[in-house]
Motif scaffolding. Structure first.
Motif, PDB file in Angstrom:
ATOM      1  N   VAL A  88      43.977  34.935  43.103  1.00 11.74           N
ATOM      2  CA  VAL A  88      44.591  36.255  43.238  1.00 11.74           C
ATOM      3  C   VAL A  88      44.338  36.786  44.649  1.00 11.74           C
ATOM      4  CG1 VAL A  88      44.465  38.666  42.500  1.00 11.74           C
ATOM      5  CG2 VAL A  88      44.467  36.840  40.799  1.00 11.74           C
ATOM      6  N   GLU A 100      44.891  40.317  46.799  1.00 12.88           N
ATOM      7  CA  GLU A 100      45.154  41.710  46.449  1.00 12.88           C
ATOM      8  C   GLU A 100      44.700  42.641  47.565  1.00 12.88           C
ATOM      9  OE1 GLU A 100      44.745  44.440  42.425  1.00 12.88           O
ATOM     10  OE2 GLU A 100      43.384  42.761  42.727  1.00 12.88           O
ATOM     11  N   PHE A 131      49.791  42.496  45.581  1.00 19.68           N
ATOM     12  CA  PHE A 131      49.138  41.582  44.637  1.00 19.68           C
ATOM     13  C   PHE A 131      49.964  40.315  44.525  1.00 19.68           C
ATOM     14  CE2 PHE A 131      48.849  39.803  40.374  1.00 19.68           C
ATOM     15  CZ  PHE A 131      47.480  39.768  40.120  1.00 19.68           C
ATOM     16  N   CYS A 172      49.578  36.419  42.564  1.00 20.72           N
ATOM     17  CA  CYS A 172      48.845  35.494  41.696  1.00 20.72           C
ATOM     18  C   CYS A 172      49.477  34.112  41.825  1.00 20.72           C
ATOM     19  CB  CYS A 172      48.925  35.974  40.244  1.00 20.72           C
ATOM     20  SG  CYS A 172      48.197  34.856  39.035  1.00 20.72           S
TER      21      CYS A 172
END
Length: 394
Positions: free
Chosen positions: A173, A175, A268, A270
């Motif tokens: 991830v 962020e 963000f 992923c």
């Protein structure tokens, strides 16, 4: 139950995928936790890139958009009480269309339900199993009864807070949280400009946008922990007048507020966006700050890639396109991440920003306003980079 593709989420991404698959003869079932009225009324993004608008036309759901959507050939930057227009059409030959997300959802729902598409509303407790097998399942509760849906493939288009991303084992991830938020309003008033206005003011960012010829959407930069109760209608309008004012006498049209709320800002990503027979699309896999108007457009770009890959899988048994889904999608995702970050940092006032940082931001805006190359770069990214492939496998 049995279907080819199980889709979790009936937002623009999930419904568009169901529509594009149907046009290729591929069956799908869409599972949505809200009722139909809720998703048709939920106010979200309203700016469509050139390619997103074209995708909706290719999907057979562009007629109402072309009738009611507002075509924009540029946008305006404001700073130091001056205006500067970026001419999208002259710089790129493309424009954007302002058409609310809830309207896109209505169009897609009408098309899918009208064609007998299987969309299940008010679904609760979705659980996934067998994602590493050729028969993954979606278990869910509807009308108080337990159901199980067997699929070839599961697509998680259920947003940032959905269940799908939780089934990725050990994802990476990336962020970033920004030190400001947007206070957004909907007001019943005609737009004060025929195009969007992005303004940097010493008190913070402001955006003038619209949803229809009679409804405006406006935003103010505020603190992430801002108390909405402290913002009366009068205070909001006063601040909008201040931040959007120009030396040439710009007049802001006011009207009764229909809605107001505060939205935090973050970036963000992923990765990977897939695991076994599970594929993520849209906000389930990535979030961008709204300054660059990329959120819904990125979701639709994911769906184009996925619809193309699934078309190849069902037509010719190809698995290479599905295997490359994450890599293919992330090329565009990271470009949009950078553009959204760039627009956000250039136009917002960081609460910890000193005079040096302020002057750097103004210098960047001056450069954009004076360099055709910088104007073209902004216009190219804002209207949307061209697609490298069509959604249709054939």
């Amino acid at each position: 139950m049995r279907t080819q593709v199980g889709i979790i989420g009936a937002g623009p991404a999930g419904l568009l995928l169901s529509q594009l698959l149907a046009l290729q003869g591929i069956e799908s079932v869409v599972l949505e936790r809200h009722d139909r009225a809720y998703i048709e009324q939920r106010v979200r993004a309203g700016v469509l890139e050139h390619g997103s608008a074209q995708t909706l036309r290719e999907a057979g759901v562009g007629a109402r958009m072309d009738e009611l959507g507002m075509a924009h050939g540029g946008t305006e930057l404001r700073f130091m009480r001056r205006r500067h227009r970026i001419d999208f059409e002259q710089l790129t030959g493309r424009g954007i269309t302002v058409y609310g997300q809830q309207e896109i959802v209505k169009d897609l729902l009408a098309a899918r339900i009208g064609a007998g598409g299987d969309i299940r509303f008010e679904v609760q407790g979705v659980e996934l199993a067998g994602l590493d097998t050729d028969r993954p399942t979606c278990r869910f509760v509807a009308a108080g009864e337990q159901h199980q849906l067997e699929c070839d493939v599961v697509v998680g288009a259920d947003g940032f807070h959905g269940v799908s991303r939780g089934y990725l084992p050990n994802p990476t991830v990336y962020e970033r949280h920004y030190p400001f938020a947007w206070l957004g309003i909907l007001a019943e008033a005609p737009p004060s400009s025929h195009e969007l206005i992005y303004a940097r003011h010493e008190d913070g960012f402001a955006l003038h946008s619209m949803r229809t010829p009679h409804i405006i959407r406006m935003y103010l930069q505020v603190r992430p922990d801002e108390d909405l109760a402290q913002w009366s209608d009068e205070r909001i309008w006063t601040e909008l007048h201040t931040r959007l004012s120009t030396d040439d006498g710009f007049k802001l049209t006011e009207g009764p507020l229909l809605d107001k709320g505060i939205t935090p800002m973050r970036s963000f990503v992923c990765t990977p966006m897939q695991h076994g027979r599970l594929f993520l699309a849209g906000d389930a896999a990535h979030i961008v700050p709204p300054t660059g108007a990329k959120g819904m457009n990125l979701a639709m770009a994911d769906i184009r890639v996925l619809a193309h890959a699934l078309g190849g899988y069902y037509a010719d048994g190809r698995t290479d396109l599905l295997a490359a889904y994450t890599e293919t999608a992330l090329h565009r995702v990271w470009r949009a991440m950078h553009f959204s970050w760039w627009m956000t940092t250039m136009l917002h006032v960081d609460p910890d920003e000193d005079e040096f940082g302020h002057q750097l931001a103004l210098s960047q805006l001056e450069y954009v306003a004076s360099s055709r190359a910088m104007e073209a770069s902004l216009a190219e990214n804002y209207t949307g980079l061209p697609y490298s492939q069509g959604w249709s496998y054939r």
